[in-house]
Motif scaffolding. Structure first.
Motif, PDB file in Angstrom:
ATOM      1  N   GLU A  21      61.905 -43.259   6.645  1.00 22.79           N
ATOM      2  CA  GLU A  21      61.381 -42.400   5.095  1.00 22.79           C
ATOM      3  C   GLU A  21      63.419 -41.626   5.011  1.00 22.79           C
ATOM      4  O   GLU A  21      63.567 -41.647   3.802  1.00 22.79           O
ATOM      5  N   ASP A  22      64.146 -41.765   5.530  1.00 21.58           N
ATOM      6  CA  ASP A  22      65.403 -41.586   5.452  1.00 21.58           C
ATOM      7  C   ASP A  22      65.318 -39.933   4.325  1.00 21.58           C
ATOM      8  O   ASP A  22      66.358 -40.317   3.326  1.00 21.58           O
ATOM      9  N   THR A  23      64.792 -39.222   4.896  1.00 19.48           N
ATOM     10  CA  THR A  23      65.608 -37.941   3.738  1.00 19.48           C
ATOM     11  C   THR A  23      65.925 -36.601   5.604  1.00 19.48           C
ATOM     12  O   THR A  23      65.699 -36.791   6.381  1.00 19.48           O
ATOM     13  N   VAL A  24      66.759 -35.901   4.607  1.00 19.20           N
ATOM     14  CA  VAL A  24      66.923 -34.967   5.304  1.00 19.20           C
ATOM     15  C   VAL A  24      65.933 -34.431   6.013  1.00 19.20           C
ATOM     16  O   VAL A  24      66.231 -33.607   6.953  1.00 19.20           O
ATOM     17  N   GLU A  25      64.730 -34.069   5.530  1.00 19.57           N
ATOM     18  CA  GLU A  25      63.757 -33.189   5.453  1.00 19.57           C
ATOM     19  C   GLU A  25      63.575 -33.757   6.592  1.00 19.57           C
ATOM     20  O   GLU A  25      62.673 -32.788   7.609  1.00 19.57           O
ATOM     21  N   ALA A  26      62.788 -35.237   7.047  1.00 21.69           N
ATOM     22  CA  ALA A  26      62.260 -35.630   8.252  1.00 21.69           C
ATOM     23  C   ALA A  26      63.353 -35.735   9.249  1.00 21.69           C
ATOM     24  O   ALA A  26      63.118 -35.804  10.014  1.00 21.69           O
ATOM     25  N   TYR A  27      64.720 -35.868   8.719  1.00 21.01           N
ATOM     26  CA  TYR A  27      65.778 -36.096  10.648  1.00 21.01           C
ATOM     27  C   TYR A  27      65.508 -34.684  11.030  1.00 21.01           C
ATOM     28  O   TYR A  27      65.520 -33.911  12.100  1.00 21.01           O
ATOM     29  N   GLU A  28      66.065 -33.532  10.253  1.00 22.19           N
ATOM     30  CA  GLU A  28      65.730 -32.228  10.417  1.00 22.19           C
ATOM     31  C   GLU A  28      64.219 -31.413  11.565  1.00 22.19           C
ATOM     32  O   GLU A  28      64.362 -31.001  12.485  1.00 22.19           O
ATOM     33  N   ARG A  29      63.320 -32.338  10.143  1.00 22.44           N
ATOM     34  CA  ARG A  29      61.675 -31.903  11.475  1.00 22.44           C
ATOM     35  C   ARG A  29      61.961 -32.660  12.691  1.00 22.44           C
ATOM     36  O   ARG A  29      61.519 -31.926  13.825  1.00 22.44           O
ATOM     37  N   PHE A  30      62.163 -33.984  12.340  1.00 17.15           N
ATOM     38  CA  PHE A  30      62.592 -34.428  14.220  1.00 17.15           C
ATOM     39  C   PHE A  30      63.257 -34.088  14.648  1.00 17.15           C
ATOM     40  O   PHE A  30      63.309 -33.868  16.104  1.00 17.15           O
ATOM     41  N   ILE A  31      64.485 -33.425  14.812  1.00 15.68           N
ATOM     42  CA  ILE A  31      65.321 -33.036  15.590  1.00 15.68           C
ATOM     43  C   ILE A  31      64.699 -31.819  16.176  1.00 15.68           C
ATOM     44  O   ILE A  31      65.190 -31.156  17.435  1.00 15.68           O
ATOM     45  N   ARG A  32      63.684 -30.546  15.105  1.00 13.26           N
ATOM     46  CA  ARG A  32      63.583 -29.685  15.184  1.00 13.26           C
ATOM     47  C   ARG A  32      62.013 -29.973  16.297  1.00 13.26           C
ATOM     48  O   ARG A  32      61.800 -29.280  17.847  1.00 13.26           O
ATOM     49  N   ARG A  33      61.091 -30.297  16.443  1.00 15.17           N
ATOM     50  CA  ARG A  33      60.148 -31.047  17.658  1.00 15.17           C
ATOM     51  C   ARG A  33      60.353 -31.617  18.714  1.00 15.17           C
ATOM     52  O   ARG A  33      60.090 -32.096  19.807  1.00 15.17           O
ATOM     53  N   HIS A  34      61.790 -32.513  19.001  1.00 16.29           N
ATOM     54  CA  HIS A  34      62.303 -33.217  19.935  1.00 16.29           C
ATOM     55  C   HIS A  34      63.915 -32.691  20.041  1.00 16.29           C
ATOM     56  O   HIS A  34      64.454 -33.357  20.209  1.00 16.29           O
ATOM     57  N   PRO A  35      64.041 -31.592  20.505  1.00 15.44           N
ATOM     58  CA  PRO A  35      65.388 -31.258  20.560  1.00 15.44           C
ATOM     59  C   PRO A  35      66.257 -31.897  21.517  1.00 15.44           C
ATOM     60  O   PRO A  35      67.421 -31.885  21.537  1.00 15.44           O
ATOM     61  N   ASN A  36      65.547 -31.751  22.929  1.00 17.30           N
ATOM     62  CA  ASN A  36      66.407 -32.655  24.082  1.00 17.30           C
ATOM     63  C   ASN A  36      66.325 -33.702  24.075  1.00 17.30           C
ATOM     64  O   ASN A  36      66.282 -34.341  25.398  1.00 17.30           O
ATOM     65  N   HIS A  37      64.921 -34.799  23.056  1.00 11.95           N
ATOM     66  CA  HIS A  37      65.274 -36.039  23.043  1.00 11.95           C
ATOM     67  C   HIS A  37      66.911 -36.933  22.498  1.00 11.95           C
ATOM     68  O   HIS A  37      67.257 -36.860  22.145  1.00 11.95           O
ATOM     69  N   SER A  38      66.381 -37.698  23.517  1.00 14.11           N
ATOM     70  CA  SER A  38      68.236 -39.000  22.827  1.00 14.11           C
ATOM     71  C   SER A  38      67.656 -39.124  21.604  1.00 14.11           C
ATOM     72  O   SER A  38      69.431 -39.812  21.461  1.00 14.11           O
ATOM     73  N   LEU A  39      67.736 -39.596  20.990  1.00 12.48           N
ATOM     74  CA  LEU A  39      67.692 -40.526  19.577  1.00 12.48           C
ATOM     75  C   LEU A  39      68.234 -38.977  17.919  1.00 12.48           C
ATOM     76  O   LEU A  39      68.112 -39.352  17.323  1.00 12.48           O
ATOM     77  N   VAL A  40      68.246 -36.982  19.208  1.00 13.02           N
ATOM     78  CA  VAL A  40      68.595 -36.746  17.891  1.00 13.02           C
ATOM     79  C   VAL A  40      69.632 -36.590  17.432  1.00 13.02           C
ATOM     80  O   VAL A  40      70.832 -36.853  16.893  1.00 13.02           O
ATOM     81  N   LYS A  41      71.096 -37.419  18.855  1.00 12.19           N
ATOM     82  CA  LYS A  41      71.686 -38.185  18.346  1.00 12.19           C
ATOM     83  C   LYS A  41      72.310 -38.942  17.501  1.00 12.19           C
ATOM     84  O   LYS A  41      72.135 -38.438  16.245  1.00 12.19           O
TER      85      LYS A  41
END
Length: 53
Positions: A21-41
């Motif tokens: 998807e590569d959008t600001v919204e998609a990345y922000e949503r992922f970070i909110r949903r998985h704040p402690n996951h290694s992929l957050v970086k």
């Protein structure tokens, strides 16, 4: 009895969808949903790249 879903595989699959998807919204949503996951970086780096554009 069914095996429980593999949480790690599910998060990684979600991240691949977010990358596609590569959008600001998609990345922000992922970070909110998985704040402690290694992929957050990786998500944060992609988010910073998009916000620079």
């Amino acid at each position: 009895m069914q095996k429980p879903p593999d949480h790690e595989a599910a998060v990684r699959a979600e991240f691949e969808t977010v990358r596609a998807e590569d959008t600001v919204e998609a990345y922000e949503r992922f970070i909110r949903r998985h704040p402690n996951h290694s992929l957050v970086k990786d998500a944060a780096e992609a988010l910073a790249r998009l916000k620079k554009q």
